[in-house]
Scaffold this active site. Structure first.
Site, PDB file in Angstrom:
ATOM      1  N   HIS A 101      -6.023   0.226 -11.577  1.00  0.00           N
ATOM      2  CA  HIS A 101      -6.020   0.045 -10.126  1.00  0.00           C
ATOM      3  C   HIS A 101      -5.070   1.025  -9.446  1.00  0.00           C
ATOM      4  O   HIS A 101      -3.950   1.238  -9.886  1.00  0.00           O
ATOM      5  CB  HIS A 101      -5.630  -1.390  -9.764  1.00  0.00           C
ATOM      6  N   ASP A 118      -2.979  -1.595  -0.199  1.00  0.00           N
ATOM      7  CA  ASP A 118      -3.667  -1.994  -1.425  1.00  0.00           C
ATOM      8  C   ASP A 118      -5.038  -2.553  -1.067  1.00  0.00           C
ATOM      9  O   ASP A 118      -5.145  -3.558  -0.362  1.00  0.00           O
ATOM     10  CB  ASP A 118      -2.841  -3.053  -2.162  1.00  0.00           C
ATOM     11  N   CYS A 193     -11.092   1.706  -5.909  1.00  0.00           N
ATOM     12  CA  CYS A 193      -9.743   1.727  -5.345  1.00  0.00           C
ATOM     13  C   CYS A 193      -9.261   3.147  -5.054  1.00  0.00           C
ATOM     14  O   CYS A 193      -8.604   3.402  -4.032  1.00  0.00           O
ATOM     15  CB  CYS A 193      -8.769   1.018  -6.275  1.00  0.00           C
TER      16      CYS A 193
END
Length: 250
Positions: A101, A118, A193
């Protein structure tokens, strides 16, 4: 299969395997993000904004304290108004690309604040805090807004939607930067991501340029307007086209 070179851009080499990742759907690697950070750097005012390559951000977060100064010194962090770091959940120094991630940590000198973006809220919080703790003491003198909100206890973590500083700034030499978890557009799958990291970095760089012209005062609202789940369908093609266009310029 021979992993042929596709493009050399500054000191970044992209290969067929990197292009294959962009054909997706796959998790972006360090090399692709480093390439795009280099491209953004060449498009921005590099004198006061720094996009730290993923490999460097990783070592800042994970190296021993005695080695930090040697890594940080060449970055000249204290001379930058904005510094963008990638955050990865890989803690294994020998594990290569074992992370799963990406997120983005942004230092804004005008507010003396680290803002964490995030796209899977909360997943990388501890990793972002680890990087923040490693570098916060190396950011140098700050210009901190002279407002009531500047009385926030040192280092306190807070969540805040609007981090744009509108008050007159005053020099503060020893204030510890704060850490903020920012509202961030959320990905709809488990692998894009990295696309959100580079899309948000792009918006922040554009905000930084337009801010000087009085066109935009807050990168958070710019992200809200410009970054959404549609990038999951379009941004890989945009990156492939950019690589092809840069190849033609060589």
């Amino acid at each position: 299969m021979n992993d042929k070179e596709v493009l050399t851009y500054e000191d970044i080499v992209l290969r067929v395997s990197d292009s294959d990742i962009l054909e997706g759907p796959y998790y972006l690697n360090d090399q692709i993000i480093a390439f795009y950070f280099g491209y953004l750097s060449s498009s921005c005012d590099s004198n006061d904004i720094l996009l730290v390559p993923p490999s460097v951000s990783f070592w800042l977060a994970n190296c021993k304290e005695e080695a930090l100064k040697d890594i940080i010194e060449p970055l000249k962090l204290s001379s930058k108004k904005l510094v963008l770091f990638t955050v990865n959940d890989n803690d294994d120094l020998s594990g290569g690309d074992s992370g799963t991630h990406w997120s983005l940590l942004v230092y804004d000198r005008s507010s003396n604040t680290f803002s964490h973006h995030d796209s899977m809220e909360g997943v990388n919080n501890s990793h972002a805090m680890k990087l923040y703790e490693a570098v916060k003491g190396f950011m140098g003198p700050t210009a901190k807004p002279n407002t009531a909100s500047s009385s926030t206890p040192k280092g306190r973590m807070k969540k805040k939607k609007d981090v744009g500083a509108t008050a007159k700034a005053v020099a503060v030499a020893d204030a510890e930067p704060s850490f903020i978890e920012c509202d961030t557009p959320q990905q709809t799958n488990g692998y894009d991501c990295g696309l959100y990291v580079i899309a948000i970095a792009k918006v922040i760089c554009q905000w930084h340029s337009s801010k000087k012209k009085g066109k935009e005062s807050n990168w958070i609202s710019a992200i809200e307007r410009q970054v959404n789940a549609s990038l999951e369908m379009t941004m890989r093609d945009e990156l492939l086209k950019l690589i092809e266009d840069l190849r033609k310029e060589d």
